[in-house]
Design an enzyme around this catalytic site. Sequence first.
Site, short mmCIF file in Angstrom:
data_model
loop_
_atom_site.label_atom_id
_atom_site.label_comp_id
_atom_site.label_asym_id
_atom_site.label_seq_id
_atom_site.Cartn_x
_atom_site.Cartn_y
_atom_site.Cartn_z
CG ASP A 1 -28.20 -28.55 15.23
OD1 ASP A 1 -27.38 -29.30 15.37
OD2 ASP A 1 -28.28 -27.82 14.10
CB SER B 1 -25.27 -27.49 7.87
OG SER B 1 -24.03 -27.50 8.79
CG HIS C 1 -26.47 -30.34 12.18
ND1 HIS C 1 -26.57 -29.01 12.39
CD2 HIS C 1 -25.90 -30.38 11.09
CE1 HIS C 1 -26.02 -28.37 11.45
NE2 HIS C 1 -25.48 -29.09 10.61
#
Length: 369
Positions: free
Chosen positions: A315, A152, A348
């Site tokens: 995601d 991320s 995610h």
Amino acid sequence: MLVEKKTFTIEGFKTFNGSFLPQVQIGWESWGQLNTRKDNAILVTHYFSGSSHAAGRYQETDPLPGYWDSLIGPGKPLDTDQYFVFSCDTLVNQEPFNPYVVTTGPASINPETDKPWGLDFPVVTIADFVNTQKALMESLGIERLHAVMGPSMGSLQALHWAAAYPEAVERMVSVIGMGEADAWTCLGLQQWAEPILADPNWQQGDYYASEPPLQGVLQTLMQINQQALSPELINRTFFQHHPMEAGPLESIREDYRMVKRFREECQERAKLADANHLLYLIRANQLFLAGQGSSLKEGLQKIQAKCLFLPATHDQLLPPYLARQTHENLLALGKSSNYQEINGSWGHLDGLYTITSQGELIRDFLAEK
């Protein structure tokens, strides 16, 4: 593995936008040993709400280890019998009140005023996070990283490392990431900021001597947590949810049991977070462009590292197209890049909890000559 939090201090730090901080402190952790040639170092860069606690425990009684403990350790893909793995808390970390986080940001004391910086703290970028890490790397005598990798927001740092310091990075692994914050992503990030900006206790960031904007922080964290999870995971977690629950049917003041539970879980993290730090983190992500130059192509053109992109198929926060576009741009520029999606049910967070499915791919990528 047991691990300790260490502190690194930089005296005099110039930010990407040209501002000056008289002193910067960041926390860091490490696993494994640096070899005599100092060429076995892997930097792990952390995600938005995370810290340098990527593996191990501070005490044996800790309920959970660091977030990538399944990847980092003896015999694991980031084998600490072979590699020296280290990680740093970012500037403006989300949780400045966490006793295991060391970070300089708006809640820190401005030495010129002896009061918290507040919004006088300069805007910082992903490039600034990377530059503090580079200063630590140089203090350890490391000139070149065997690899830099992270999930991320950590993937943004990893990619910027490869673009900004191409001769210092051999391999780059981007997990659930992107090459630049496009308009859709920028707008999505702004929705995280709005609850804080709308909280009357925020007071334009000058709240350190009064009641902090905890309600805004809570709403922000609830948004972040929901968007990081998949519909499948939320529906499976709250499988007893029913739209015709009695309380919400009888009164608009009554919340669903599922909402109450989700709010309570986020309230625990809100106690450690700071509203201004969240706003600065959000802005750093909105400003992201690999290389922090005039275009993505310009930044990618500088990369010399072998690259690996691992987005998560389901995601909804940073959809796979963001990583795929970057990968395809690298290929078009004649660079070395590989792409593989993580197929799981976390959304995610597959980049944290399903990453072991890519363990052998990562191991092989790190071993490539």
